[in-house]
Design a protein around this motif. Sequence first.
Motif, short mmCIF file in Angstrom:
data_model
loop_
_atom_site.label_atom_id
_atom_site.label_comp_id
_atom_site.label_asym_id
_atom_site.label_seq_id
_atom_site.Cartn_x
_atom_site.Cartn_y
_atom_site.Cartn_z
N VAL A 57 0.85 -1.20 0.00
CA VAL A 57 0.00 0.00 0.00
C VAL A 57 0.88 1.25 0.00
O VAL A 57 0.67 2.18 -0.77
N HIS A 58 1.89 1.26 0.89
CA HIS A 58 2.79 2.42 1.00
C HIS A 58 3.49 2.73 -0.32
O HIS A 58 3.70 3.89 -0.67
N THR A 59 3.86 1.68 -1.06
CA THR A 59 4.60 1.86 -2.31
C THR A 59 3.66 1.96 -3.51
O THR A 59 4.13 1.93 -4.66
N ASP A 60 2.38 2.09 -3.25
CA ASP A 60 1.39 2.21 -4.31
C ASP A 60 1.48 1.05 -5.30
O ASP A 60 1.40 1.24 -6.51
N ASN A 61 1.74 -0.16 -4.73
CA ASN A 61 1.77 -1.39 -5.52
C ASN A 61 2.88 -1.38 -6.57
O ASN A 61 2.78 -2.03 -7.61
N CYS A 62 3.98 -0.63 -6.32
CA CYS A 62 5.04 -0.49 -7.32
C CYS A 62 6.40 -1.02 -6.89
O CYS A 62 7.38 -0.85 -7.62
N LEU A 63 6.50 -1.64 -5.71
CA LEU A 63 7.79 -2.15 -5.26
C LEU A 63 8.28 -3.23 -6.22
O LEU A 63 7.54 -4.13 -6.57
N LYS A 64 9.54 -3.13 -6.64
CA LYS A 64 10.09 -4.08 -7.61
C LYS A 64 11.19 -4.96 -7.04
O LYS A 64 11.44 -6.04 -7.57
N TYR A 65 11.89 -4.50 -6.00
CA TYR A 65 13.05 -5.22 -5.52
C TYR A 65 12.98 -5.44 -4.01
O TYR A 65 12.65 -4.52 -3.26
N ALA A 66 13.34 -6.66 -3.58
CA ALA A 66 13.41 -6.96 -2.16
C ALA A 66 14.69 -7.73 -1.88
O ALA A 66 15.02 -8.69 -2.57
N LEU A 67 15.44 -7.29 -0.86
CA LEU A 67 16.63 -7.96 -0.40
C LEU A 67 16.34 -8.46 1.00
O LEU A 67 16.11 -7.67 1.91
N ASP A 68 16.33 -9.76 1.18
CA ASP A 68 15.97 -10.39 2.45
C ASP A 68 17.24 -10.84 3.17
O ASP A 68 17.88 -11.80 2.76
N CYS A 69 17.60 -10.13 4.24
CA CYS A 69 18.81 -10.45 5.00
C CYS A 69 18.54 -11.48 6.09
O CYS A 69 19.45 -11.90 6.77
N VAL A 70 17.29 -11.85 6.28
CA VAL A 70 16.92 -12.85 7.29
C VAL A 70 16.76 -14.20 6.62
O VAL A 70 17.37 -15.19 7.02
N THR A 71 15.95 -14.28 5.63
CA THR A 71 15.75 -15.44 4.77
C THR A 71 15.23 -16.68 5.47
O THR A 71 15.97 -17.59 5.82
N ASP A 72 13.95 -16.71 5.69
CA ASP A 72 13.24 -17.93 6.03
C ASP A 72 11.92 -17.87 5.28
O ASP A 72 11.63 -16.89 4.60
N ALA A 73 11.12 -18.90 5.37
CA ALA A 73 9.89 -18.95 4.58
C ALA A 73 8.96 -17.78 4.93
O ALA A 73 8.33 -17.19 4.05
N ALA A 74 8.90 -17.40 6.21
CA ALA A 74 8.01 -16.30 6.62
C ALA A 74 8.46 -14.97 6.05
O ALA A 74 7.64 -14.19 5.55
N THR A 75 9.77 -14.68 6.09
CA THR A 75 10.23 -13.39 5.56
C THR A 75 10.13 -13.36 4.05
O THR A 75 9.86 -12.32 3.45
N MET A 76 10.33 -14.51 3.43
CA MET A 76 10.20 -14.58 1.98
C MET A 76 8.76 -14.30 1.56
O MET A 76 8.51 -13.53 0.62
N LYS A 77 7.79 -14.87 2.28
CA LYS A 77 6.38 -14.61 1.99
C LYS A 77 6.05 -13.13 2.19
O LYS A 77 5.32 -12.53 1.41
N MET A 78 6.61 -12.53 3.26
CA MET A 78 6.37 -11.11 3.52
C MET A 78 6.90 -10.27 2.37
O MET A 78 6.23 -9.36 1.88
#
Length: 195
Positions: A57-78
């Motif tokens: 919502v904050h990014t107006d549905n335009c976010l293109k890139y995510a870097l996950d420094c935690v990396t588990d199934a829950a953070t990946m889904k988020m």
Amino acid sequence: MHLLNGLSAIFLTPFARRAGYTPIVTCSPANNSLCESYGAAACFDYHSPACGADIRVHTDNCLKYALDCVTDAATMKMCYGAIGSSGGSYIALETIATTVKYMRRDVRADWFLADAIMGDGVHMAGTYGRPPSAEHRQFGKQLFALAENWLHNGSIRHHPLEIQDGGLANVPNIMEDMKLGKVHGKKLVMPLLGH
């Protein structure tokens, strides 16, 4: 916009800004001001079940890139939930859950082990093994030169440090504090006593 998830995001935020992205981070609300001081444009509570949707919502549905420094199934889904409906890229700093990877065919998911940045490959068994890469080596050389320059001129800075007393004998106490969640937004440094 670029989503950075996890404590390492604090350090990576200035890199994202220097690359022309507007970094958004997930963190504990207690670390919002710290993340903002490193250049985060917005902070979201990773404990919230609506975190990914709130970012979308904050990014107006335009976010293109995510870097996950935690990396588990829950953070990946988020992260997948935060990436806009046009799709994008998800990069993790650990092997990724294939059960999540294919939930969205419009998201290119991959992972990168920091050891690979030297270009020598990763000599570990299983999914961690990576062949040598001249491209990674060249990128690593350029990145380290830039990072050294930026550290010297103050464009980037390391995590806040807290020096711990007591040497190795204090490790169990510090580990217990970490388990209890008493350590937030800083790297602990323990000088070894005696030589």
